[in-house]
Design an enzyme around this catalytic site. Structure first.
Site, short mmCIF file in Angstrom:
data_model
loop_
_atom_site.label_atom_id
_atom_site.label_comp_id
_atom_site.label_asym_id
_atom_site.label_seq_id
_atom_site.Cartn_x
_atom_site.Cartn_y
_atom_site.Cartn_z
N ASP A 155 9.58 1.22 11.42
CA ASP A 155 8.45 0.69 12.20
C ASP A 155 8.55 1.18 13.65
O ASP A 155 7.53 1.37 14.32
CB ASP A 155 8.45 -0.84 12.20
CG ASP A 155 7.85 -1.41 10.92
OD1 ASP A 155 7.19 -0.65 10.18
OD2 ASP A 155 8.05 -2.61 10.66
N TYR A 186 -3.78 -3.81 10.91
CA TYR A 186 -4.63 -2.73 10.38
C TYR A 186 -5.62 -3.20 9.32
O TYR A 186 -6.32 -2.37 8.73
CB TYR A 186 -3.78 -1.57 9.86
CG TYR A 186 -2.82 -1.93 8.75
CD1 TYR A 186 -1.53 -2.34 9.04
CD2 TYR A 186 -3.22 -1.89 7.42
CE1 TYR A 186 -0.64 -2.68 8.04
CE2 TYR A 186 -2.35 -2.23 6.41
CZ TYR A 186 -1.06 -2.63 6.73
OH TYR A 186 -0.18 -2.98 5.73
N LYS A 240 13.56 -7.71 4.26
CA LYS A 240 14.05 -6.74 5.25
C LYS A 240 15.39 -7.16 5.89
O LYS A 240 16.23 -6.31 6.17
CB LYS A 240 13.01 -6.53 6.35
CG LYS A 240 11.72 -5.88 5.87
CD LYS A 240 10.78 -5.66 7.03
CE LYS A 240 9.41 -5.23 6.57
NZ LYS A 240 8.51 -4.98 7.70
N ALA A 299 6.35 -12.20 19.17
CA ALA A 299 7.81 -12.11 19.24
C ALA A 299 8.40 -12.22 17.84
O ALA A 299 9.49 -12.75 17.65
CB ALA A 299 8.36 -13.20 20.15
N GLY A 300 7.68 -11.67 16.86
CA GLY A 300 8.19 -11.64 15.49
C GLY A 300 8.95 -10.35 15.24
O GLY A 300 9.34 -9.64 16.18
N GLY A 301 9.13 -10.01 13.96
CA GLY A 301 9.88 -8.81 13.60
C GLY A 301 9.24 -7.55 14.16
O GLY A 301 9.92 -6.66 14.68
N ARG A 311 0.80 -1.23 0.00
CA ARG A 311 0.00 0.00 0.00
C ARG A 311 0.84 1.28 0.00
O ARG A 311 0.28 2.37 -0.12
CB ARG A 311 -0.92 0.01 1.23
CG ARG A 311 -2.06 -0.98 1.14
CD ARG A 311 -3.10 -0.76 2.22
NE ARG A 311 -4.32 -1.48 1.92
CZ ARG A 311 -4.52 -2.76 2.24
NH1 ARG A 311 -3.60 -3.45 2.86
NH2 ARG A 311 -5.67 -3.34 1.92
N SER A 312 2.17 1.17 0.14
CA SER A 312 2.96 2.40 0.27
C SER A 312 2.86 3.34 -0.94
O SER A 312 2.94 4.57 -0.75
CB SER A 312 4.42 2.10 0.62
OG SER A 312 4.95 1.14 -0.23
N ARG A 333 3.35 -17.33 21.68
CA ARG A 333 2.99 -18.75 21.59
C ARG A 333 4.25 -19.61 21.67
O ARG A 333 4.30 -20.58 22.43
CB ARG A 333 2.26 -18.98 20.27
CG ARG A 333 1.93 -20.41 19.98
CD ARG A 333 1.22 -20.54 18.67
NE ARG A 333 2.03 -20.07 17.53
CZ ARG A 333 1.65 -20.13 16.26
NH1 ARG A 333 0.46 -20.61 15.95
NH2 ARG A 333 2.43 -19.69 15.29
P1 NAP Z 1 5.98 -12.43 12.14
O1 NAP Z 1 7.42 -12.09 12.29
O2 NAP Z 1 5.56 -13.51 11.21
O3 NAP Z 1 5.39 -12.77 13.62
C1 NAP Z 1 4.07 -13.26 13.77
C2 NAP Z 1 3.74 -13.35 15.27
O4 NAP Z 1 2.37 -13.79 15.38
C3 NAP Z 1 4.59 -14.38 16.03
O5 NAP Z 1 4.81 -13.90 17.34
C4 NAP Z 1 3.67 -15.61 16.03
O6 NAP Z 1 3.92 -16.50 17.11
C5 NAP Z 1 2.33 -14.96 16.22
N1 NAP Z 1 1.24 -15.85 15.81
C6 NAP Z 1 0.91 -16.21 14.54
N2 NAP Z 1 -0.13 -17.07 14.57
C7 NAP Z 1 -0.45 -17.27 15.88
C8 NAP Z 1 -1.43 -18.06 16.55
N3 NAP Z 1 -2.31 -18.83 15.88
N4 NAP Z 1 -1.47 -18.02 17.91
C9 NAP Z 1 -0.58 -17.25 18.60
N5 NAP Z 1 0.37 -16.48 18.02
C10 NAP Z 1 0.43 -16.49 16.68
O7 NAP Z 1 5.13 -11.14 11.68
P2 NAP Z 1 5.47 -9.59 11.95
O8 NAP Z 1 6.26 -9.06 10.83
O9 NAP Z 1 5.99 -9.48 13.34
O10 NAP Z 1 3.99 -8.95 11.81
C11 NAP Z 1 2.97 -9.27 12.74
C12 NAP Z 1 1.71 -8.47 12.42
O11 NAP Z 1 1.98 -7.08 12.51
C13 NAP Z 1 1.17 -8.69 10.99
O12 NAP Z 1 -0.24 -8.77 11.06
C14 NAP Z 1 1.57 -7.43 10.24
O13 NAP Z 1 0.67 -7.08 9.20
C15 NAP Z 1 1.51 -6.39 11.36
N6 NAP Z 1 2.40 -5.24 11.11
C16 NAP Z 1 1.83 -4.00 11.08
C17 NAP Z 1 2.63 -2.89 10.86
C18 NAP Z 1 1.99 -1.52 10.80
O14 NAP Z 1 2.62 -0.61 10.24
N7 NAP Z 1 0.82 -1.33 11.37
C19 NAP Z 1 4.02 -3.04 10.72
C20 NAP Z 1 4.58 -4.32 10.80
C21 NAP Z 1 3.73 -5.41 10.99
P3 NAP Z 1 5.00 -17.71 16.95
O15 NAP Z 1 6.33 -17.06 17.17
O16 NAP Z 1 4.61 -18.67 18.01
O17 NAP Z 1 4.84 -18.25 15.56
#
Ligand code: NAP
Length: 276
Positions: free
Chosen positions: A101, A218, A65, A128-130, A15-16, A152
């Site tokens: 971010d 979002y 990234k 605990a992701g990115g 979307r950027s 989790r």
């Molecule tokens: P990521 O690195 O893939 O991390 C995903 C996280 O969600 C992990 O902690 C994972 O846990 C957890 N998760 C996934 N499925 C789960 C379930 N069924 N039960 C419990 N925990 C679960 O993703 P990310 O890059 O951190 O992004 C995460 C979210 O943030 C996305 O929805 C993304 O769109 C949003 N985001 C928004 C912005 C913004 O500007 N608003 C910026 C960045 C990201 P595990 O470690 O156990 O797999």
């Protein structure tokens, strides 16, 4: 004509261009911002050819990234904390990168709850992701006294905590409701609640009435977590504002104007989120 782009693989969902296109028109800048599909394995080569491609810089999204981080000559502390770069520009022949971010999350919180820093003694971050790494770094950089990280896969939360000795507690996922009692800020950084994903089934009954609830997801604009928190009169902070604010540093570097995040820009993006 100044040119910048976003690289990813794939790029159709990005979307950027909507954000930067809005600002280019608003500020009357002769510029262009495009999407560029870059294959995994080709990231460093693409970034080192920015000048040849007449690009002032780029945003970087999934899955590039970390590869972009490795290709930089210089990075900001947020990028070091996250181990990933999402904004790149050229400076005297060098590649400089940051993770916007971190500032995006903080600016969004500042916008919606200006006094939050004085009110938050304990933040609970889910995930605990990115994204969680950036949020945790941001909260600690603003002096939040206690951050608890619940995930989790507990080992991933423990790895982040180990990188910030003494500053972060971890909590197991199953026992989460019991951890809410003294929390002042709850932040969801998991993908739970995102359109097409399961919702975040966390009862909020034990959360203090004064607690702020933030969700960085979002799509949808108001997640089930935020809707339930709003129904209990908590201050809520939606994720779209973070997306808008994280775009500011790149635009400022490439196009020379620090753009504003306005209600009109929010509505422009919100209409796209609702429409897709
Ligand atoms: P990521 O690195 O893939 O991390 C995903 C996280 O969600 C992990 O902690 C994972 O846990 C957890 N998760 C996934 N499925 C789960 C379930 N069924 N039960 C419990 N925990 C679960 O993703 P990310 O890059 O951190 O992004 C995460 C979210 O943030 C996305 O929805 C993304 O769109 C949003 N985001 C928004 C912005 C913004 O500007 N608003 C910026 C960045 C990201 P595990 O470690 O156990 O797999």
């Amino acid at each position: 004509m100044i040119r910048a782009c976003c690289i990813g693989w794939p790029v159709t969902h990005i979307r950027s261009p909507l954000i930067h296109g809005f600002w280019l028109a608003q500020y009357g800048i002769e510029g262009a911002y495009t999407r560029e599909a870059v294959e995994p394995g080709d990231v460093a080569r693409f970034l080192h050819s920015l000048a040849d491609r007449d690009l002032a810089g780029c945003n970087v999204t999934i899955p590039h990234k970390e590869a972009a981080f490795a290709a930089m000559d210089e990075v900001d502390p947020g990028a070091v904390a996250v181990g990933a770069v999402n904004t790149v520009w050229r400076e005297a022949g060098r590649l400089v990168g940051m993770n916007s971010d971190v500032v995006g999350f903080l600016k969004n919180l500042d916008d919606h709850v200006p006094a939050w820093e004085g009110e938050v003694a304990h933040a609970l971050v889910l995930g605990a992701g990115g994204a969680a790494r950036g949020v945790v770094h941001g909260l600690l950089s603003r002096g939040v006294p206690l951050v608890t990280l619940a995930n989790r896969s507990l080992g991933k939360a423990e790895a982040i905590a180990a990188a910030h000795p003494g500053a972060i507690r971890t909590h197991d996922w199953q026992g989460l409701p019991a951890a809410l009692g003294d929390v002042d800020l709850l932040v969801n950084t998991t993908s739970l609640g995102m359109s097409g994903h399961p919702s975040l089934d966390l009862p909020l009954e034990t959360l203090k009435p004064s607690a702020i609830v933030s969700d960085i997801v979002y799509v949808p604009l108001v997640t089930d977590l935020l809707a339930r928190a709003a129904a209990r009169d908590h201050h809520i902070v939606q994720g779209l504002g973070m997306l808008l604010h994280q775009a500011v540093p790149g635009f400022a570097r490439w196009f020379g104007v620090t753009p504003e995040v306005t209600p009109e820009l929010y509505e422009h993006l919100a209409a796209d989120v609702r429409g897709r």
